[in-house]
Design a protein around this motif. Structure first.
Motif, short mmCIF file in Angstrom:
data_model
loop_
_atom_site.label_atom_id
_atom_site.label_comp_id
_atom_site.label_asym_id
_atom_site.label_seq_id
_atom_site.Cartn_x
_atom_site.Cartn_y
_atom_site.Cartn_z
N GLN A 179 -32.63 8.13 -38.34
CA GLN A 179 -31.18 8.03 -38.44
C GLN A 179 -30.71 8.16 -39.89
O GLN A 179 -29.51 8.27 -40.16
CB GLN A 179 -30.72 6.68 -37.87
N TYR A 180 -31.66 8.12 -40.81
CA TYR A 180 -31.43 8.24 -42.24
C TYR A 180 -32.75 8.75 -42.81
O TYR A 180 -33.73 8.90 -42.08
CB TYR A 180 -31.05 6.87 -42.84
N TRP A 181 -32.80 9.06 -44.09
CA TRP A 181 -34.09 9.45 -44.66
C TRP A 181 -35.07 8.29 -44.50
O TRP A 181 -34.69 7.11 -44.53
CB TRP A 181 -33.92 9.81 -46.14
N ASN A 182 -36.35 8.63 -44.32
CA ASN A 182 -37.37 7.63 -43.99
C ASN A 182 -37.73 6.79 -45.21
O ASN A 182 -38.75 7.02 -45.87
CB ASN A 182 -38.63 8.32 -43.45
N MET A 183 -36.90 5.81 -45.50
CA MET A 183 -37.11 5.03 -46.71
C MET A 183 -36.61 3.60 -46.53
O MET A 183 -35.74 3.32 -45.70
CB MET A 183 -36.38 5.68 -47.89
N VAL A 184 -37.21 2.72 -47.31
CA VAL A 184 -36.76 1.33 -47.37
C VAL A 184 -36.58 0.95 -48.84
O VAL A 184 -37.14 1.59 -49.73
CB VAL A 184 -37.76 0.36 -46.70
N TYR A 185 -35.81 -0.10 -49.05
CA TYR A 185 -35.53 -0.56 -50.41
C TYR A 185 -35.99 -2.00 -50.60
O TYR A 185 -35.88 -2.83 -49.70
CB TYR A 185 -34.03 -0.47 -50.70
N GLY A 186 -36.51 -2.27 -51.80
CA GLY A 186 -36.92 -3.62 -52.14
C GLY A 186 -37.99 -3.60 -53.20
O GLY A 186 -38.80 -2.67 -53.27
N GLY A 187 -38.01 -4.62 -54.02
CA GLY A 187 -39.02 -4.74 -55.06
C GLY A 187 -40.21 -5.56 -54.63
O GLY A 187 -41.16 -5.71 -55.39
N SER A 188 -40.17 -6.08 -53.40
CA SER A 188 -41.28 -6.86 -52.86
C SER A 188 -41.25 -6.73 -51.34
O SER A 188 -40.24 -6.30 -50.76
CB SER A 188 -41.15 -8.34 -53.25
N ALA A 189 -42.35 -7.11 -50.71
CA ALA A 189 -42.39 -7.07 -49.24
C ALA A 189 -41.30 -7.96 -48.64
O ALA A 189 -40.69 -7.60 -47.63
CB ALA A 189 -43.77 -7.52 -48.76
N GLU A 190 -41.06 -9.08 -49.30
CA GLU A 190 -40.02 -10.00 -48.79
C GLU A 190 -38.65 -9.36 -48.85
O GLU A 190 -37.82 -9.54 -47.94
CB GLU A 190 -40.04 -11.29 -49.60
N GLU A 191 -38.37 -8.60 -49.91
CA GLU A 191 -37.08 -7.93 -50.01
C GLU A 191 -36.95 -6.81 -48.98
O GLU A 191 -35.88 -6.60 -48.40
CB GLU A 191 -36.88 -7.39 -51.42
N VAL A 192 -38.04 -6.08 -48.74
CA VAL A 192 -38.01 -5.02 -47.73
C VAL A 192 -37.71 -5.61 -46.35
O VAL A 192 -36.98 -5.01 -45.56
CB VAL A 192 -39.35 -4.25 -47.72
N GLN A 193 -38.23 -6.78 -46.09
CA GLN A 193 -37.97 -7.43 -44.80
C GLN A 193 -36.49 -7.76 -44.61
O GLN A 193 -36.03 -7.96 -43.48
CB GLN A 193 -38.83 -8.68 -44.66
N LYS A 194 -35.74 -7.81 -45.71
CA LYS A 194 -34.30 -8.07 -45.64
C LYS A 194 -33.49 -6.77 -45.55
O LYS A 194 -32.27 -6.83 -45.36
CB LYS A 194 -33.85 -8.86 -46.88
N ASP A 195 -34.15 -5.62 -45.70
CA ASP A 195 -33.47 -4.34 -45.60
C ASP A 195 -33.34 -3.96 -44.13
O ASP A 195 -34.13 -3.18 -43.59
CB ASP A 195 -34.24 -3.27 -46.39
N ALA A 196 -32.33 -4.51 -43.48
CA ALA A 196 -32.17 -4.32 -42.03
C ALA A 196 -32.02 -2.85 -41.67
O ALA A 196 -32.58 -2.38 -40.67
CB ALA A 196 -30.96 -5.12 -41.53
N GLU A 197 -31.27 -2.11 -42.47
CA GLU A 197 -31.08 -0.69 -42.18
C GLU A 197 -32.39 0.08 -42.35
O GLU A 197 -32.71 0.97 -41.54
CB GLU A 197 -30.00 -0.09 -43.07
N GLY A 198 -33.11 -0.24 -43.41
CA GLY A 198 -34.37 0.45 -43.64
C GLY A 198 -35.37 0.22 -42.52
O GLY A 198 -36.04 1.16 -42.06
#
Length: 209
Positions: free
Chosen positions: A150-169
């Motif tokens: 639904q978007y480019w295949n990417m997630v954002y975050g400087g740590s695994a914990e931050e990526v887990q908060k990237d709901a859209e990613g």
């Protein structure tokens, strides 16, 4: 029909970091769709770059006998292949690039037609789209349809914990997984009823002064 297999490769030096977190979400979705998934970590391995010696054309494998040769048979058997990598200076991590260069160069004799390809990239802030473009080019020159989301295949975050908060990613990863599963199943049916596309003998055009 045979069980469909997807090979997911973590090209990050960190085993359980941002890239792993994105790939894990993708893995769970693929498995929920009935796909057999293997997630392997290569980013921590000592992988040197391709030297274009072309020994692989004679031997069928890379002259440097390391993780590249370990993964090559898995790529041959897989119905889908995903490379995940973090962004380093607006490009995929160097180890991931060395791995992909050698894997795809040394397996040019392996027919990848209609194997589903996808790349997943992660970054703290910038460089995702540039890295995404680089990784997709391995697929588009080897007959592998690229799976989208639904978007480019990417997630954002400087740590695994931050990526887990990237709901859209993370939702993007789940959508990618469902789209990949649909493509894999459709291509399996297509192979059975239609066969693979006809191929011409390869033409190489070189220009010399």
């Amino acid at each position: 029909m045979k069980t469909l297999k997807a090979l997911l490769v973590n090209g990050s030096p960190r085993a359980k970091g941002c890239t792993f977190t994105a790939l894990r979400e993708l893995k769970k979705t693929l498995e929920a769709e009935g796909i057999e998934v293997e997630l392997i970590h290569v980013g921590h391995r000592d992988v040197r770059g391709c030297i274009a010696c072309r020994k692989c054309q004679a031997t069928g494998k890379c002259v440097f006998d390391d993780v590249v040769n370990e993964v090559a048979p898995k790529l041959a058997e897989a119905d889908a292949f995903v490379i995940g990598a973090p962004v380093y200076f607006s490009s995929p991590a160097g180890g991931a690039i060395s791995f992909m260069d050698r894997l795809f160069f040394s397996t040019l004799g392996t027919d990848k037609t209609m194997k589903v390809g996808a790349s997943v990239v992660t970054c703290r802030r910038g460089g995702n789209t540039a890295s995404f473009d680089v990784l997709n080019k391995y697929f588009t020159m080897t007959g592998m349809p690229v799976a989208s989301s639904q978007y480019w295949n990417m997630v954002y975050g400087g740590s695994a914990e931050e990526v887990q908060k990237d709901a859209e990613g993370l939702q993007t990863m789940r959508t990618l997984g469902r789209n990949m599963a649909f493509m894999m199943k459709s291509f399996q049916l297509g192979r059975k009823s239609l066969g693979l596309p006809e191929k011409e003998a390869a033409i190489f055009t070189s220009f010399h002064r």
